[in-house]
Scaffold this motif. Sequence first.
Motif, short mmCIF file in Angstrom:
data_model
loop_
_atom_site.label_atom_id
_atom_site.label_comp_id
_atom_site.label_asym_id
_atom_site.label_seq_id
_atom_site.Cartn_x
_atom_site.Cartn_y
_atom_site.Cartn_z
N LEU A 1 1.08 4.37 1.18
CA LEU A 1 -0.03 3.42 1.09
C LEU A 1 0.03 2.49 2.29
O LEU A 1 1.03 1.82 2.52
CB LEU A 1 0.08 2.61 -0.20
N GLU A 2 -1.05 2.49 3.07
CA GLU A 2 -1.14 1.62 4.24
C GLU A 2 -2.14 0.52 3.92
O GLU A 2 -3.29 0.79 3.60
CB GLU A 2 -1.58 2.44 5.46
N VAL A 3 -1.71 -0.72 4.00
CA VAL A 3 -2.52 -1.88 3.62
C VAL A 3 -2.87 -2.68 4.86
O VAL A 3 -2.03 -2.90 5.73
CB VAL A 3 -1.73 -2.78 2.63
N PHE A 4 -4.12 -3.13 4.93
CA PHE A 4 -4.58 -3.98 6.02
C PHE A 4 -5.11 -5.28 5.44
O PHE A 4 -5.69 -5.29 4.36
CB PHE A 4 -5.70 -3.30 6.81
N ILE A 5 -4.92 -6.39 6.19
CA ILE A 5 -5.39 -7.69 5.73
C ILE A 5 -5.91 -8.49 6.92
O ILE A 5 -5.34 -8.46 8.01
CB ILE A 5 -4.28 -8.45 4.99
#
Length: 69
Positions: free
Chosen positions: A23-27
């Motif tokens: 899971l790759e998360v961006f913010i």
Amino acid sequence: NGLKSDENYLNLSIEYGAIHVELEVFIGIAEMHTDAVNAMELYQNANRALKTAMNPQYKGNGCYYKDIK
């Protein structure tokens, strides 16, 4: 530790038996009163920071609007 010191800080690697998921998360982060004066401007600036974080040429998964304005 944290978003600025570890470019993969928000990412998860999960294994359950034979199942492996990454899971790759961006913010994108914008601060009220510093980066914006109302809710719409805050949303727009956070969205600009998010688009920057999602750019493959950007190092890391999180971007502060103050770093790109």
